[in-house]
Enzyme design. Structure first.
Site, PDB file in Angstrom:
ATOM      1  N   LYS A 138       0.682  -1.207   0.171  1.00  0.00           N
ATOM      2  CA  LYS A 138       0.032  -0.452   0.216  1.00  0.00           C
ATOM      3  C   LYS A 138       1.125   1.164  -0.238  1.00  0.00           C
ATOM      4  O   LYS A 138       0.708   2.490  -0.684  1.00  0.00           O
ATOM      5  CB  LYS A 138      -0.887  -0.394   0.806  1.00  0.00           C
ATOM      6  CG  LYS A 138      -2.205   1.169   1.231  1.00  0.00           C
ATOM      7  CD  LYS A 138      -1.299   2.329   1.734  1.00  0.00           C
ATOM      8  CE  LYS A 138      -2.436   3.299   2.116  1.00  0.00           C
ATOM      9  NZ  LYS A 138      -2.032   4.844   2.609  1.00  0.00           N
ATOM     10  N   PHE A 198     -11.958   6.579  -3.351  1.00  0.00           N
ATOM     11  CA  PHE A 198     -11.166   7.203  -1.678  1.00  0.00           C
ATOM     12  C   PHE A 198     -12.135   8.897  -1.241  1.00  0.00           C
ATOM     13  O   PHE A 198     -12.489   8.553   0.208  1.00  0.00           O
ATOM     14  CB  PHE A 198     -10.089   7.748  -1.310  1.00  0.00           C
ATOM     15  CG  PHE A 198      -8.944   7.631  -0.769  1.00  0.00           C
ATOM     16  CD1 PHE A 198      -8.840   6.988   0.402  1.00  0.00           C
ATOM     17  CD2 PHE A 198      -9.082   8.847  -0.073  1.00  0.00           C
ATOM     18  CE1 PHE A 198      -8.369   7.540   1.508  1.00  0.00           C
ATOM     19  CE2 PHE A 198      -9.033   9.630   0.870  1.00  0.00           C
ATOM     20  CZ  PHE A 198      -8.149   8.861   1.734  1.00  0.00           C
TER      21      PHE A 198
END
Length: 207
Positions: A138, A198
């Site tokens: 990530k 997001f």
DNA sequence: CTCCAGGTCTGGT
DNA sequence: ACCAGACATGGA
């Protein structure tokens, strides 16, 4: 329906992006900003003589009684390599202090490593970044997306995880599987799609 | 006072 | 390979 118009992906300095996301693990965004501000204020070189406007909070260590703040840039990795881990810990870094310290030591021992990594193809660059302490898939994707303009990178954090499970029906998928899905499904601009997902999911969560 | 936060690492099946 | 726990610490 919201538009999210104006959403952009910045191209930030590679090394600074790495530092920023090494701070990010299980921390709220407001706290990450605080950590970065402390690192800059305590360990970054001053940018001016206090002649700037006082409109940001980057120069936290303003001299008492002074009417004008001094701004600091982020410390370089070479500078971080000379900061004791205990002082890093004092910047609210917690267990991330060890990651940053060890990464700084590694980069100091391998000159040019970071610059080379920035120029490598996506997969190779990601593999190298993941070899650094505290850098997983990530964080590596975030560094490549925001710090190297690799728009094919698709970082999977807790918000993207929620989105893909709830809105794409991918319940039960592992995080690496979701990252792979994002890259395949959204293609060369997967990172841009990730930013909209997001921003959308976080906006929905505010109430 | 618990719970959680733009994860990663480690040691168990 | 896959699955919990640990990891520090300030907000919610």
């Amino acid at each position: 329906m919201v538009s999210l118009s104006g959403l952009r992906i910045l191209r930030q300095p590679f090394g600074e992006t790495l530092l920023g996301f090494l701070c990010s693990a299980t921390k709220q965004i407001v706290q990450i900003k605080q950590m970065i501000a402390l690192l800059a204020g305590r360990h970054g070189a001053p940018l001016n003589n206090g002649a700037g406007a006082d409109e940001t909070s980057w120069g936290l260590e303003t001299a008492k009684g002074s009417a004008v703040p001094t701004f600091h840039r982020l410390p370089t990795w070479a500078e971080l390599a000379r900061v004791p881990e205990t002082e890093l810990r004092a910047c609210l870094l917690g267990f991330r202090a060890r990651y940053i310290s060890q990464t700084a030591q590694y980069l100091a021992a391998h000159p040019g490593w970071l610059d080379e990594t920035e120029t490598l193809p996506y997969l190779e660059a990601k593999e190298r970044l993941c070899s650094l302490p505290g850098v997983g898939e990530k964080v590596a994707d975030c560094v490549l997306l925001f710090g190297a303009g690799r728009l094919e990178a698709f970082p999977v954090d807790v918000w993207i995880l929620k989105t893909l499970v709830r809105r794409y029906g991918l319940d039960g998928w592992s995080t690496p599987q979701l990252a792979q899905f994002g890259r395949v499904h959204f293609g060369p601009l997967a990172g841009l799609a990730q930013q909209f997902l997001f921003a959308w999911e976080r906006q929905e969560a505010r109430k």
